[in-house]
Motif scaffolding. Structure first.
Motif, PDB file in Angstrom:
ATOM      1  N   GLY A 222       0.838  -1.260  -0.027  1.00  0.00           N
ATOM      2  CA  GLY A 222       0.039  -0.036  -0.026  1.00  0.00           C
ATOM      3  C   GLY A 222       0.950   1.300  -0.006  1.00  0.00           C
ATOM      4  N   SER A 223       2.045   1.179   0.121  1.00  0.00           N
ATOM      5  CA  SER A 223       2.842   2.216  -0.045  1.00  0.00           C
ATOM      6  C   SER A 223       2.674   3.262  -1.275  1.00  0.00           C
ATOM      7  N   LEU A 224       2.369   4.525  -1.393  1.00  0.00           N
ATOM      8  CA  LEU A 224       2.230   5.443  -2.449  1.00  0.00           C
ATOM      9  C   LEU A 224       3.390   6.031  -2.753  1.00  0.00           C
ATOM     10  N   THR A 225       4.401   5.758  -2.208  1.00  0.00           N
ATOM     11  CA  THR A 225       5.938   6.622  -2.686  1.00  0.00           C
ATOM     12  C   THR A 225       6.492   6.017  -3.781  1.00  0.00           C
ATOM     13  N   ARG A 226       6.426   6.689  -4.658  1.00  0.00           N
ATOM     14  CA  ARG A 226       7.223   6.358  -6.022  1.00  0.00           C
ATOM     15  C   ARG A 226       8.764   6.250  -5.789  1.00  0.00           C
ATOM     16  N   VAL A 227       9.195   5.078  -6.117  1.00  0.00           N
ATOM     17  CA  VAL A 227      10.798   5.091  -5.669  1.00  0.00           C
ATOM     18  C   VAL A 227      11.341   4.682  -7.246  1.00  0.00           C
ATOM     19  N   TYR A 228      12.398   5.571  -7.441  1.00  0.00           N
ATOM     20  CA  TYR A 228      13.088   5.680  -8.594  1.00  0.00           C
ATOM     21  C   TYR A 228      14.705   5.486  -8.371  1.00  0.00           C
ATOM     22  N   CYS A 229      15.241   4.409  -8.916  1.00  0.00           N
ATOM     23  CA  CYS A 229      16.653   4.079  -8.800  1.00  0.00           C
ATOM     24  C   CYS A 229      17.329   4.724 -10.039  1.00  0.00           C
ATOM     25  N   VAL A 230      18.432   5.659  -9.976  1.00  0.00           N
ATOM     26  CA  VAL A 230      18.709   6.163 -11.074  1.00  0.00           C
ATOM     27  C   VAL A 230      20.028   5.414 -11.210  1.00  0.00           C
ATOM     28  N   ALA A 231      20.199   4.752 -12.272  1.00  0.00           N
ATOM     29  CA  ALA A 231      21.368   3.883 -12.673  1.00  0.00           C
ATOM     30  C   ALA A 231      21.926   4.058 -14.259  1.00  0.00           C
ATOM     31  N   SER A 232      23.178   3.737 -14.129  1.00  0.00           N
ATOM     32  CA  SER A 232      24.097   3.739 -15.309  1.00  0.00           C
ATOM     33  C   SER A 232      24.846   2.622 -15.427  1.00  0.00           C
ATOM     34  N   GLY A 233      25.147   2.214 -16.659  1.00  0.00           N
ATOM     35  CA  GLY A 233      26.101   1.184 -16.881  1.00  0.00           C
ATOM     36  C   GLY A 233      27.484   1.587 -16.665  1.00  0.00           C
ATOM     37  N   LYS A 234      27.915   2.804 -16.656  1.00  0.00           N
ATOM     38  CA  LYS A 234      29.380   3.224 -16.329  1.00  0.00           C
ATOM     39  C   LYS A 234      29.368   4.682 -15.637  1.00  0.00           C
ATOM     40  N   GLY A 235      30.495   5.201 -15.164  1.00  0.00           N
ATOM     41  CA  GLY A 235      30.496   6.177 -14.640  1.00  0.00           C
ATOM     42  C   GLY A 235      30.864   7.561 -15.638  1.00  0.00           C
ATOM     43  N   GLY A 236      30.674   8.599 -15.044  1.00  0.00           N
ATOM     44  CA  GLY A 236      31.010   9.493 -15.872  1.00  0.00           C
ATOM     45  C   GLY A 236      29.935  10.330 -17.010  1.00  0.00           C
ATOM     46  N   VAL A 237      28.594   9.714 -16.659  1.00  0.00           N
ATOM     47  CA  VAL A 237      27.583  10.057 -17.722  1.00  0.00           C
ATOM     48  C   VAL A 237      26.561  11.094 -16.972  1.00  0.00           C
ATOM     49  N   GLY A 238      26.884  11.575 -15.739  1.00  0.00           N
ATOM     50  CA  GLY A 238      26.028  12.512 -15.009  1.00  0.00           C
ATOM     51  C   GLY A 238      24.994  12.077 -14.293  1.00  0.00           C
ATOM     52  N   LYS A 239      25.133  10.868 -13.859  1.00  0.00           N
ATOM     53  CA  LYS A 239      23.758  10.525 -13.273  1.00  0.00           C
ATOM     54  C   LYS A 239      23.678  11.198 -11.788  1.00  0.00           C
ATOM     55  N   SER A 240      24.713  11.298 -11.239  1.00  0.00           N
ATOM     56  CA  SER A 240      24.131  12.116  -9.937  1.00  0.00           C
ATOM     57  C   SER A 240      23.817  13.465  -9.989  1.00  0.00           C
ATOM     58  N   SER A 241      24.328  14.254 -11.113  1.00  0.00           N
ATOM     59  CA  SER A 241      23.853  15.354 -11.381  1.00  0.00           C
ATOM     60  C   SER A 241      22.307  15.359 -11.915  1.00  0.00           C
ATOM     61  N   ILE A 242      21.746  14.338 -12.564  1.00  0.00           N
ATOM     62  CA  ILE A 242      20.510  14.072 -13.021  1.00  0.00           C
ATOM     63  C   ILE A 242      19.650  13.844 -11.874  1.00  0.00           C
ATOM     64  N   THR A 243      20.134  12.969 -11.033  1.00  0.00           N
ATOM     65  CA  THR A 243      19.493  12.850  -9.664  1.00  0.00           C
ATOM     66  C   THR A 243      19.081  14.232  -9.101  1.00  0.00           C
ATOM     67  N   VAL A 244      20.102  14.770  -8.832  1.00  0.00           N
ATOM     68  CA  VAL A 244      19.917  15.981  -7.793  1.00  0.00           C
ATOM     69  C   VAL A 244      18.888  17.116  -8.463  1.00  0.00           C
ATOM     70  N   ASN A 245      19.118  17.325  -9.883  1.00  0.00           N
ATOM     71  CA  ASN A 245      18.217  18.226 -10.406  1.00  0.00           C
ATOM     72  C   ASN A 245      16.748  17.812 -10.453  1.00  0.00           C
ATOM     73  N   LEU A 246      16.495  16.501 -10.672  1.00  0.00           N
ATOM     74  CA  LEU A 246      15.200  15.707 -10.790  1.00  0.00           C
ATOM     75  C   LEU A 246      14.655  15.717  -9.546  1.00  0.00           C
ATOM     76  N   ALA A 247      15.304  15.759  -8.331  1.00  0.00           N
ATOM     77  CA  ALA A 247      14.734  15.957  -6.976  1.00  0.00           C
ATOM     78  C   ALA A 247      14.291  17.328  -6.643  1.00  0.00           C
ATOM     79  N   VAL A 248      15.181  18.196  -7.060  1.00  0.00           N
ATOM     80  CA  VAL A 248      14.926  19.426  -6.708  1.00  0.00           C
ATOM     81  C   VAL A 248      13.665  20.173  -7.620  1.00  0.00           C
ATOM     82  N   ALA A 249      13.666  19.684  -8.812  1.00  0.00           N
ATOM     83  CA  ALA A 249      12.578  20.228  -9.716  1.00  0.00           C
ATOM     84  C   ALA A 249      11.206  19.612  -9.159  1.00  0.00           C
ATOM     85  N   MET A 250      11.146  18.105  -8.690  1.00  0.00           N
ATOM     86  CA  MET A 250      10.064  17.498  -8.147  1.00  0.00           C
ATOM     87  C   MET A 250       9.652  18.389  -6.821  1.00  0.00           C
ATOM     88  N   ALA A 251      10.483  18.745  -6.142  1.00  0.00           N
ATOM     89  CA  ALA A 251      10.175  19.539  -4.836  1.00  0.00           C
ATOM     90  C   ALA A 251       9.545  20.897  -5.258  1.00  0.00           C
TER      91      ALA A 251
END
Length: 380
Positions: A113-142
């Motif tokens: 019954g949890s209504l929290t949407r959980v998204y795992c931001v994944a990448s096959g390799k480093g250096g693709v900007g995964k963390s930058s994408i995560t942070v900006n999506l989070a702030v945009a959602m907030a």
């Protein structure tokens, strides 16, 4: 001033009900934090406040908020706030009021019954900007009014607190950890417990335990969205997330180049084995927009769509390309400054795309599709 003009204790308490604990986000009157209230005949008010722990990092803010709320009551001529600390019994009662009677912390996002949407931001390799994408999506959602949390699950390469500008430290209350916030986003990271930027040298079981603590012991409150910034590749953390939060969905981040798209496909294909839904693909560093308006495709073109199409075929369900984020040096600079691009330069093309992706992920219907249902077929 006569005694008839002084406010009543009940009036002051009503005013205090509008003061929320900055970590728990509930009224201090509901949390048992108001120790006592004394109103003098001349309108001076003495308020005793219980802090959850002696080293509460937000004691000054609580004092300021209480002073402001009581000062606004008609008839109050002055306010004095005296701080005390909860006893062990009071902290246990607070934990029970927030978490229930369960002794062992549970992961609320894995509960039926949890209504929290959980998204795992994944990448096959480093250096693709995964963390930058995560942070900006989070702030945009907030910024859209959602309650958002981020778990920096990249234990070895943790970087989210810096990118988010989260300088606060977690506070432990009983078996709960209160996460710091920045830009309206709650965040937890191993870097907050590892002073001096020391490297984390852990093997699989320790990684699993750390992730479990982040999910179960941190008091997240009622989140609309939880984002997990996973380490690159398909290792222990990705497997642990699938075990701990089976209903989590995967966001695959890639760049346009062929080599990156090939490894991104593998990261997304893990969902086949873990039975997780792939919410979509985000292509980062898609092109550089030149002053004359033309585009320079520095890292090639089409990698994001290739990944989306390949995963659609292998999974047997549509995996959309959620957006293509242009290459913008300010995206990295904003991360270094702790002010994400969607805040520091919201009108840039990259920030616009990131907000559009956040909107798509925020407004997706919370149906039963992709959920594990606890049902058993009836016999005939």
């Amino acid at each position: 001033m006569t005694s008839s003009q002084a406010p009543s204790v009940d009036t002051v308490r009503t005013a205090l009900s509008g003061v929320r604990d900055p970590e728990i986000h509930r009224p201090i009157t509901d949390l048992g934090m108001v120790k006592d209230i004394q109103v003098q005949p001349d309108g001076r008010v003495d308020v005793g406040i219980y802090l959850t722990v002696a080293a509460c990092p937000l004691r000054d803010r609580i004092t300021s908020d209480v002073t402001g709320a009581v000062s606004a009551v008609p008839g109050v001529t002055g306010v004095r706030v005296a701080l005390d600390v909860m006893s062990d019994a009071q902290r246990q009662e607070l934990r029970r009021s927030l978490r229930g009677e369960a002794e062992e912390p549970r992961i609320p996002f894995a509960e039926p019954g949890s209504l929290t949407r959980v998204y795992c931001v994944a990448s096959g390799k480093g250096g693709v900007g995964k963390s930058s994408i995560t942070v900006n999506l989070a702030v945009a959602m907030a910024a859209r009014g959602l309650s958002v949390g981020v778990v920096d699950a990249d234990i070895y390469g943790h970087s989210v607190p810096r990118m988010l500008g989260a300088t606060g430290k977690p506070t432990r209350v009983e078996k709960m950890i209160m996460p710091p916030q920045a830009h309206g986003v709650k965040v937890i990271s191993i870097g907050m417990f590892n002073p001096g930027n020391k490297p984390v040298v852990w093997r699989g079981p320790m990684l699993h335990r750390a992730l479990q603590q982040f999910l179960a012991e941190v008091f997240w409150g009622d989140l609309d969205v939880l984002l997990l910034d996973l380490p690159p590749g398909t290792g222990d953390v990705a497997i642990s997330v699938a075990q701990l939060i089976p209903n989590a969905e995967i966001l695959v981040v890639t760049t346009p180049q062929q080599a990156a798209s090939e490894v991104a496909e593998r990261a997304g294909a893990v969902a086949l084995q873990t039975r997780q839904r792939v919410a979509g693909v985000i292509e980062n560093m898609s092109w550089l927009e030149l002053p004359d308006g033309s585009r320079m495709e520095i890292f090639g073109a089409g990698g994001g769509q290739v990944v989306a199409d390949s995963l659609t075929r292998s999974i047997g369900a549509e995996v959309p390309l959620l957006g293509q984020v242009p290459l913008d040096p300010r995206l990295g600079e904003a991360g270094d400054d702790g002010t994400p691009l969607v805040v520091s330069a919201p009108d840039t093309p990259a920030a616009t795309v990131l907000r559009e992706i956040a909107e798509r992920l925020s407004t997706r219907a919370r149906g039963l599709a992709g959920r594990m249902l606890s049902v058993t077929p009836a016999g005939r």
